[in-house]
Design a protein around this motif. Structure first.
Motif, PDB file in Angstrom:
ATOM      1  N   HIS A   1      43.499  36.877  29.563  1.00 47.11           N
ATOM      2  CA  HIS A   1      43.861  37.688  30.935  1.00 47.11           C
ATOM      3  C   HIS A   1      45.007  37.703  31.150  1.00 47.11           C
ATOM      4  O   HIS A   1      45.653  38.517  32.195  1.00 47.11           O
ATOM      5  CB  HIS A   1      43.045  36.959  32.219  1.00 47.11           C
ATOM      6  CG  HIS A   1      41.551  37.027  32.188  1.00 47.11           C
ATOM      7  ND1 HIS A   1      40.874  38.253  31.840  1.00 47.11           N
ATOM      8  CD2 HIS A   1      40.713  36.065  31.939  1.00 47.11           C
ATOM      9  CE1 HIS A   1      39.483  37.977  31.634  1.00 47.11           C
ATOM     10  NE2 HIS A   1      39.461  36.924  31.713  1.00 47.11           N
ATOM     11  N   MET A   2      46.145  36.551  30.681  1.00 47.55           N
ATOM     12  CA  MET A   2      47.551  36.828  31.207  1.00 47.55           C
ATOM     13  C   MET A   2      48.456  38.088  30.685  1.00 47.55           C
ATOM     14  O   MET A   2      48.144  38.337  29.544  1.00 47.55           O
ATOM     15  CB  MET A   2      48.124  35.608  30.917  1.00 47.55           C
ATOM     16  CG  MET A   2      47.606  34.436  31.579  1.00 47.55           C
ATOM     17  SD  MET A   2      47.847  34.705  33.285  1.00 47.55           S
ATOM     18  CE  MET A   2      46.240  34.671  33.970  1.00 47.55           C
ATOM     19  N   PRO A   3      49.319  38.602  31.471  1.00 47.32           N
ATOM     20  CA  PRO A   3      50.155  39.698  30.980  1.00 47.32           C
ATOM     21  C   PRO A   3      51.283  39.105  30.131  1.00 47.32           C
ATOM     22  O   PRO A   3      51.407  37.746  30.223  1.00 47.32           O
ATOM     23  CB  PRO A   3      50.589  40.231  32.282  1.00 47.32           C
ATOM     24  CG  PRO A   3      50.565  39.037  33.317  1.00 47.32           C
ATOM     25  CD  PRO A   3      49.314  38.228  32.985  1.00 47.32           C
TER      26      PRO A   3
ATOM     27  N   ILE B   1      36.274  29.359  36.337  1.00 45.27           N
ATOM     28  CA  ILE B   1      37.470  29.217  35.800  1.00 45.27           C
ATOM     29  C   ILE B   1      37.874  30.766  35.264  1.00 45.27           C
ATOM     30  O   ILE B   1      39.070  31.260  35.231  1.00 45.27           O
ATOM     31  CB  ILE B   1      37.668  28.305  34.579  1.00 45.27           C
ATOM     32  CG1 ILE B   1      37.659  26.899  35.252  1.00 45.27           C
ATOM     33  CG2 ILE B   1      38.918  28.581  33.729  1.00 45.27           C
ATOM     34  CD1 ILE B   1      37.488  25.751  34.207  1.00 45.27           C
ATOM     35  N   ASP B   2      37.178  31.323  34.207  1.00 45.19           N
ATOM     36  CA  ASP B   2      37.202  32.852  33.631  1.00 45.19           C
ATOM     37  C   ASP B   2      37.788  33.671  34.854  1.00 45.19           C
ATOM     38  O   ASP B   2      38.589  34.591  34.989  1.00 45.19           O
ATOM     39  CB  ASP B   2      36.234  33.273  32.675  1.00 45.19           C
ATOM     40  CG  ASP B   2      36.637  34.192  32.014  1.00 45.19           C
ATOM     41  OD1 ASP B   2      37.794  34.197  31.359  1.00 45.19           O
ATOM     42  OD2 ASP B   2      36.018  35.361  32.204  1.00 45.19           O
ATOM     43  N   GLU B   3      36.617  33.931  35.870  1.00 44.32           N
ATOM     44  CA  GLU B   3      36.839  34.751  37.132  1.00 44.32           C
ATOM     45  C   GLU B   3      38.289  34.407  37.829  1.00 44.32           C
ATOM     46  O   GLU B   3      39.174  35.330  38.093  1.00 44.32           O
ATOM     47  CB  GLU B   3      35.599  34.798  38.130  1.00 44.32           C
ATOM     48  CG  GLU B   3      35.929  35.452  39.331  1.00 44.32           C
ATOM     49  CD  GLU B   3      36.023  36.928  38.890  1.00 44.32           C
ATOM     50  OE1 GLU B   3      35.859  37.464  37.954  1.00 44.32           O
ATOM     51  OE2 GLU B   3      36.540  37.713  40.050  1.00 44.32           O
ATOM     52  N   GLY B   4      38.627  33.045  37.949  1.00 48.62           N
ATOM     53  CA  GLY B   4      39.791  32.646  38.765  1.00 48.62           C
ATOM     54  C   GLY B   4      41.174  33.297  37.834  1.00 48.62           C
ATOM     55  O   GLY B   4      41.993  33.903  38.269  1.00 48.62           O
ATOM     56  N   ILE B   5      40.859  33.039  36.502  1.00 51.64           N
ATOM     57  CA  ILE B   5      42.201  33.484  35.915  1.00 51.64           C
ATOM     58  C   ILE B   5      42.262  34.957  35.657  1.00 51.64           C
ATOM     59  O   ILE B   5      43.396  35.462  35.567  1.00 51.64           O
ATOM     60  CB  ILE B   5      41.962  32.780  34.400  1.00 51.64           C
ATOM     61  CG1 ILE B   5      41.979  31.067  34.438  1.00 51.64           C
ATOM     62  CG2 ILE B   5      43.021  33.188  33.519  1.00 51.64           C
ATOM     63  CD1 ILE B   5      43.569  30.612  35.093  1.00 51.64           C
ATOM     64  N   ARG B   6      41.066  35.525  35.580  1.00 55.08           N
ATOM     65  CA  ARG B   6      41.294  37.019  35.565  1.00 55.08           C
ATOM     66  C   ARG B   6      42.081  37.534  36.769  1.00 55.08           C
ATOM     67  O   ARG B   6      42.644  38.475  36.570  1.00 55.08           O
ATOM     68  CB  ARG B   6      39.724  37.544  35.406  1.00 55.08           C
ATOM     69  CG  ARG B   6      39.823  38.970  35.311  1.00 55.08           C
ATOM     70  CD  ARG B   6      38.301  39.778  35.748  1.00 55.08           C
ATOM     71  NE  ARG B   6      37.750  39.616  37.140  1.00 55.08           N
ATOM     72  CZ  ARG B   6      38.366  40.170  37.880  1.00 55.08           C
ATOM     73  NH1 ARG B   6      39.297  41.080  37.894  1.00 55.08           N
ATOM     74  NH2 ARG B   6      38.020  40.064  39.183  1.00 55.08           N
ATOM     75  N   ARG B   7      41.536  36.832  37.981  1.00 55.44           N
ATOM     76  CA  ARG B   7      42.285  37.146  39.206  1.00 55.44           C
ATOM     77  C   ARG B   7      43.641  37.113  39.176  1.00 55.44           C
ATOM     78  O   ARG B   7      44.451  37.437  39.704  1.00 55.44           O
ATOM     79  CB  ARG B   7      41.404  36.510  40.316  1.00 55.44           C
ATOM     80  CG  ARG B   7      39.997  37.179  40.554  1.00 55.44           C
ATOM     81  CD  ARG B   7      39.741  36.604  42.041  1.00 55.44           C
ATOM     82  NE  ARG B   7      38.183  36.329  42.042  1.00 55.44           N
ATOM     83  CZ  ARG B   7      37.525  35.763  43.088  1.00 55.44           C
ATOM     84  NH1 ARG B   7      38.149  35.450  44.073  1.00 55.44           N
ATOM     85  NH2 ARG B   7      36.199  35.737  43.052  1.00 55.44           N
TER      86      ARG B   7
END
Ligand code: PMP
Length: 405
Positions: free
Chosen positions: A319-321, A388-394
């Motif tokens: 998810h990171m740019p 964790i995945d949802e938070g990191i996506r956000r």
């Protein structure tokens, strides 16, 4: 005149912790918080502590557990620590061990033990915020530990003299530091010890996360490396601070210090003056639980937290740019992220809280000079993989919005 005008000058360096202030705002259930730095309460050995406290308050034990006890600590717990330290390669006697009210108290005592105003404390850049908080009361100046830097001992000593004091110690976590999650390898540990010898200063080794390794091979604590070289505990300049907070339970406030006897003896006097002793009941319960389940419990923590760390690293990869970078720890509770140059972690937090309902800790507070504001700390010990995945996506969304500004 207000009584606040009577406060001693040492209070000038004592500020409210950015993290504690922030945690107060995070009670709302819809927020996904990477801001914590605490163990998952679902993993506390609750049943074992219930049994241990029942034992400690039983007919046979209550006269001891509810009574004052020696400032050095409860002997069976000190003996357990001697055996535990032996598994890490440190050979010490019971007289080398002091029980403290968490390792935080040890940091306060070590500041009190070593620092006159204007003395230099060498710390990581970044370092544990609570250590800066503990040392600040003793009005030091801070210098930077960098095992790869070529600054000579003379240069460091002269700089400290020009700032009005002496270099007294280097404080560091060699394993899974808070906030970076990073570990010093054996060569780096040896380099820091050699520099400490050249400078003739103490080394404060904070082992709070030492047991929480999820992958890779463990390095011996710096105290073990120093002892292997010098033979005798009494010749060692390293002071090891341990804690049961991350392995058993932080609410009991039980930690320890292992060091040469003159250091322990002086700290015992501080303990007597400050709080007489660590709570007897808590020490007895911790000794009982550690004896029964320490290894198996830590094994369980490693499995769960290791899984969460992997989940966070995988989610970051997804998810990171472009333009952000993060650490890949092998243990502990944190991942540390570098944001693009010029971005401010505190501003990103304000935006991310508002638009994405996520929280984390801005990194600037972990630097003694408040620099490097383009950093943030992410905790993974409290959340399941999906969250964790949802938070990191956000977080990725929040970063893209900030980059577009
Ligand atoms: N050292 C480090 C690096 C920590 O992260 C913490 C707790 N957050 C402490 C020491 C203090 O822990 P305790 O006093 O609970 O042992």
């Amino acid at each position: 005149m207000s009584v606040t005008e009577l406060f001693a000058t040492r209070t000038e360096g004592m500020h409210a912790s950015e993290i504690r202030e922030l945690l107060k705002l995070l009670d709302q259930p819809e927020i996904i918080s990477f801001a914590g730095g605490i163990p998952d309460p679902a993993l506390f050995p609750r049943v074992e502590f219930a049994e241990a406290l029942a034992w400690a308050t039983s007919d046979t034990e209550a006269a001891q557990s509810l009574q004052y006890a020696p400032s050095e600590g409860y002997t069976p717990l000190r003996e357990w620590i001697v055996r535990y330290m032996a598994t890490l390669g440190v050979s010490c006697a019971v007289d080398n061990v002091l029980i403290t009210a968490g390792s935080q108290q040890a940091l306060d005592y070590l500041g009190k033990l070593f620092l006159d105003p204007k003395d230099t404390a060498l710390v990581g850049w970044p370092t544990y915020l609570g250590a800066l908080g503990a040392f600040n009361a003793y009005q030091p100046v801070y210098g930077r530990i960098d095992p790869r830097a070529n600054r000579s001992a003379e240069e460091i000593t002269q700089k400290a003299a020009s700032r009005g004091g002496r270099v007294k110690f280097a404080y560091l976590s060699a394993d899974f530091a808070n906030p970076t999650g990073l570990t010093f390898d054996r060569a780096e540990r040896e380099a820091i010890l050699a520099k400490a010898d050249a400078l003739d200063i103490a080394v404060i080794e904070d082992g709070a996360y030492q047991a929480l390794r999820y992958s890779g091979t463990a390095y011996p604590p710096m105290l073990a490396l120093e002892q292997a070289r010098k033979g005798d505990m009494e010749a060692c300049r390293t002071i090891y601070c341990g804690s049961f907070s991350k392995t058993l339970a932080p609410g009991l406030r039980v930690g320890w210090v292992v060091a040469a006897k003159p250091v322990i003896q002086q700290m015992v006097l501080m303990k007597q003056a400050a709080d007489l002793q660590t709570a007897t009941l808590n020490q007895m319960a911790v000794a009982r639980v550690a004896e029964a389940v320490f290894d198996s419990h830590v094994e369980k923590l490693r499995e769960v937290y290791g899984h969460r760390l992997n989940a966070m690293l995988a989610s970051l990869g997804h998810h990171m740019p472009e333009g952000v970078d993060w650490t890949r720890p092998e243990g502990g509770m944190f991942v540390w992220m570098h944001l693009p140059e010029g971005m401010d972690g505190a501003e990103l937090l304000a935006q991310a809280l508002r638009t994405q309902k996520i929280a984390f800790v801005p990194g600037g507070a972990f630097f003694a000079d408040g620099s490097n504001r383009n950093t943030i700390r992410l905790n993974f010990s409290l959340l399941d993989d999906k969250t964790i995945d949802e938070g990191i996506r956000r977080l990725g969304e929040a970063l893209r919005a900030e980059m577009a500004k």
